[in-house]
Design a protein around this motif. Sequence first.
Motif, PDB file in Angstrom:
ATOM      1  N   LEU A   1      54.747  19.786  88.866  1.00 24.92           N
ATOM      2  CA  LEU A   1      55.739  20.432  88.017  1.00 24.92           C
ATOM      3  C   LEU A   1      56.198  19.413  86.996  1.00 24.92           C
ATOM      4  CD1 LEU A   1      58.128  22.284  90.524  1.00 24.92           C
ATOM      5  CD2 LEU A   1      56.397  23.297  89.041  1.00 24.92           C
ATOM      6  N   SER A   2      56.587  19.889  85.826  1.00 24.21           N
ATOM      7  CA  SER A   2      57.189  18.975  84.844  1.00 24.21           C
ATOM      8  C   SER A   2      58.645  18.749  85.254  1.00 24.21           C
ATOM      9  CB  SER A   2      57.128  19.582  83.447  1.00 24.21           C
ATOM     10  OG  SER A   2      57.998  20.695  83.364  1.00 24.21           O
ATOM     11  N   GLN A   3      59.246  17.716  84.701  1.00 23.18           N
ATOM     12  CA  GLN A   3      60.651  17.455  85.005  1.00 23.18           C
ATOM     13  C   GLN A   3      61.526  18.615  84.553  1.00 23.18           C
ATOM     14  OE1 GLN A   3      61.835  13.578  83.568  1.00 23.18           O
ATOM     15  NE2 GLN A   3      60.911  12.583  85.343  1.00 23.18           N
ATOM     16  N   GLU A   4      61.188  19.231  83.423  1.00 21.92           N
ATOM     17  CA  GLU A   4      61.982  20.365  82.938  1.00 21.92           C
ATOM     18  C   GLU A   4      61.942  21.531  83.925  1.00 21.92           C
ATOM     19  OE1 GLU A   4      59.390  19.133  80.828  1.00 21.92           O
ATOM     20  OE2 GLU A   4      60.758  17.725  79.909  1.00 21.92           O
ATOM     21  N   GLU A   5      60.777  21.785  84.498  1.00 22.95           N
ATOM     22  CA  GLU A   5      60.628  22.906  85.429  1.00 22.95           C
ATOM     23  C   GLU A   5      61.339  22.655  86.747  1.00 22.95           C
ATOM     24  OE1 GLU A   5      56.195  24.615  84.316  1.00 22.95           O
ATOM     25  OE2 GLU A   5      56.341  22.692  85.393  1.00 22.95           O
ATOM     26  N   ALA A   6      61.604  21.386  87.073  1.00 20.23           N
ATOM     27  CA  ALA A   6      62.182  21.031  88.366  1.00 20.23           C
ATOM     28  C   ALA A   6      63.597  20.465  88.238  1.00 20.23           C
ATOM     29  CB  ALA A   6      61.279  20.023  89.063  1.00 20.23           C
ATOM     30  N   THR A   7      64.255  20.707  87.110  1.00 22.47           N
ATOM     31  CA  THR A   7      65.594  20.148  86.909  1.00 22.47           C
ATOM     32  C   THR A   7      66.641  21.256  86.851  1.00 22.47           C
ATOM     33  OG1 THR A   7      64.708  18.254  85.712  1.00 22.47           O
ATOM     34  CG2 THR A   7      67.041  18.732  85.396  1.00 22.47           C
ATOM     35  N   LYS A   8      67.728  21.012  87.590  1.00 27.11           N
ATOM     36  CA  LYS A   8      68.854  21.932  87.593  1.00 27.11           C
ATOM     37  C   LYS A   8      70.126  21.096  87.670  1.00 27.11           C
ATOM     38  CE  LYS A   8      70.304  26.090  90.089  1.00 27.11           C
ATOM     39  NZ  LYS A   8      69.973  26.907  91.264  1.00 27.11           N
ATOM     40  N   LYS A   9      70.991  21.247  86.689  1.00 31.64           N
ATOM     41  CA  LYS A   9      72.255  20.495  86.632  1.00 31.64           C
ATOM     42  C   LYS A   9      72.023  18.995  86.774  1.00 31.64           C
ATOM     43  CE  LYS A   9      74.954  24.355  88.346  1.00 31.64           C
ATOM     44  NZ  LYS A   9      75.821  24.867  89.398  1.00 31.64           N
TER      45      LYS A   9
ATOM     46  N   ILE B   1      61.634  19.627  93.484  1.00 31.48           N
ATOM     47  CA  ILE B   1      60.910  20.880  93.710  1.00 31.48           C
ATOM     48  C   ILE B   1      61.882  21.996  94.090  1.00 31.48           C
ATOM     49  CG2 ILE B   1      59.159  22.011  95.164  1.00 31.48           C
ATOM     50  CD1 ILE B   1      58.031  19.863  93.237  1.00 31.48           C
ATOM     51  N   GLU B   2      62.924  21.638  94.836  1.00 27.23           N
ATOM     52  CA  GLU B   2      63.890  22.635  95.302  1.00 27.23           C
ATOM     53  C   GLU B   2      64.608  23.344  94.157  1.00 27.23           C
ATOM     54  OE1 GLU B   2      66.302  18.797  95.093  1.00 27.23           O
ATOM     55  OE2 GLU B   2      64.272  19.337  95.672  1.00 27.23           O
ATOM     56  N   ASN B   3      64.565  22.778  92.941  1.00 26.39           N
ATOM     57  CA  ASN B   3      65.235  23.375  91.783  1.00 26.39           C
ATOM     58  C   ASN B   3      64.339  24.319  90.986  1.00 26.39           C
ATOM     59  OD1 ASN B   3      67.622  21.873  92.271  1.00 26.39           O
ATOM     60  ND2 ASN B   3      66.670  20.097  91.337  1.00 26.39           N
ATOM     61  N   ALA B   4      63.070  24.360  91.305  1.00 27.55           N
ATOM     62  CA  ALA B   4      62.118  25.185  90.556  1.00 27.55           C
ATOM     63  C   ALA B   4      62.202  26.646  91.002  1.00 27.55           C
ATOM     64  CB  ALA B   4      60.700  24.661  90.757  1.00 27.55           C
ATOM     65  N   SER B   5      61.898  27.526  90.082  1.00 29.08           N
ATOM     66  CA  SER B   5      61.886  28.950  90.395  1.00 29.08           C
ATOM     67  C   SER B   5      60.646  29.283  91.235  1.00 29.08           C
ATOM     68  CB  SER B   5      61.858  29.778  89.115  1.00 29.08           C
ATOM     69  OG  SER B   5      60.589  29.660  88.481  1.00 29.08           O
ATOM     70  N   PRO B   6      60.702  30.350  92.023  1.00 33.76           N
ATOM     71  CA  PRO B   6      59.516  30.762  92.784  1.00 33.76           C
ATOM     72  C   PRO B   6      58.293  30.983  91.894  1.00 33.76           C
ATOM     73  CG  PRO B   6      61.434  31.912  93.616  1.00 33.76           C
ATOM     74  CD  PRO B   6      61.873  31.172  92.378  1.00 33.76           C
ATOM     75  N   GLU B   7      58.504  31.563  90.711  1.00 32.26           N
ATOM     76  CA  GLU B   7      57.398  31.801  89.782  1.00 32.26           C
ATOM     77  C   GLU B   7      56.760  30.488  89.332  1.00 32.26           C
ATOM     78  OE1 GLU B   7      54.568  33.375  87.364  1.00 32.26           O
ATOM     79  OE2 GLU B   7      55.773  34.418  88.857  1.00 32.26           O
ATOM     80  N   THR B   8      57.580  29.492  89.032  1.00 29.01           N
ATOM     81  CA  THR B   8      57.074  28.191  88.601  1.00 29.01           C
ATOM     82  C   THR B   8      56.302  27.512  89.728  1.00 29.01           C
ATOM     83  OG1 THR B   8      58.931  27.976  87.076  1.00 29.01           O
ATOM     84  CG2 THR B   8      57.755  25.957  87.627  1.00 29.01           C
ATOM     85  N   ILE B   9      56.790  27.621  90.941  1.00 30.45           N
ATOM     86  CA  ILE B   9      56.095  27.044  92.102  1.00 30.45           C
ATOM     87  C   ILE B   9      54.750  27.734  92.299  1.00 30.45           C
ATOM     88  CG2 ILE B   9      56.161  26.860  94.633  1.00 30.45           C
ATOM     89  CD1 ILE B   9      59.205  26.288  94.305  1.00 30.45           C
ATOM     90  N   ARG B  10      54.720  29.062  92.201  1.00 26.39           N
ATOM     91  CA  ARG B  10      53.449  29.792  92.343  1.00 26.39           C
ATOM     92  C   ARG B  10      52.456  29.358  91.268  1.00 26.39           C
ATOM     93  NH1 ARG B  10      56.961  33.956  94.111  1.00 26.39           N
ATOM     94  NH2 ARG B  10      57.260  34.757  92.008  1.00 26.39           N
ATOM     95  N   LYS B  11      52.937  29.192  90.037  1.00 28.15           N
ATOM     96  CA  LYS B  11      52.080  28.760  88.932  1.00 28.15           C
ATOM     97  C   LYS B  11      51.506  27.364  89.207  1.00 28.15           C
ATOM     98  CE  LYS B  11      53.443  27.229  84.811  1.00 28.15           C
ATOM     99  NZ  LYS B  11      54.203  27.136  83.584  1.00 28.15           N
ATOM    100  N   ALA B  12      52.331  26.448  89.690  1.00 34.01           N
ATOM    101  CA  ALA B  12      51.861  25.083  90.000  1.00 34.01           C
ATOM    102  C   ALA B  12      50.825  25.103  91.115  1.00 34.01           C
ATOM    103  CB  ALA B  12      53.039  24.194  90.377  1.00 34.01           C
TER     104      ALA B  12
END
Length: 181
Positions: A79-87, A92-103
């Motif tokens: 995942l890119s840092q943008e896809e895995a960043t929240k606040k 990885i825990e910050n990524a959306s289910p869709e992003t995880i499936r894509k990765a």
Amino acid sequence: MIKEVIVVEGKDDTTAIRRAVEAETIETGGSAINEDVYRRIELAQQKRGIIIFTDPDHAGERLRRLITARVPGCKHAFLSQEEATKKGDIGIENASPETIRKALAAVKTDYTQEQSQIDWEDLMEAGLIVHPQASQNRMEMGKLLGIGYANGKQFYKRCQMFQITKEQFADALARLRQTEN
């Protein structure tokens, strides 16, 4: 159900993976991986294969390198840092289910025994090393190639590890140049 066992850093990562896909995980407990965890990863690799899916930060990349050095033939999800960043928190825990499936759909396999088509000159000509924007260019190329961000030396190793072809590299570079203009 994903056949391979997914290696993650912690419980929150396992929760995020299970929200996205049906899969089993091995948690390393962070970057302080111990001998027992290595043995479980080696056994999982022998029986089912593994996918290393660590956070896109320095600790996650260090852990990925440690496991790869010890357990040959790993598969990798990024995942890119943008896809895995929240606040401001990267994981990885910050990524959306869709992003995880894509990765996980874009998993790369480690082929360190073979020689890559990409060499240092390719990286220099592309502005990925010895260039004022090298870091930013590697970040974007890593996204386009699906191999994640890395410093110059690690980027080169990933091109080898994942057998990036001249054609794949040229295609990604062309797309990078289009976004620059």
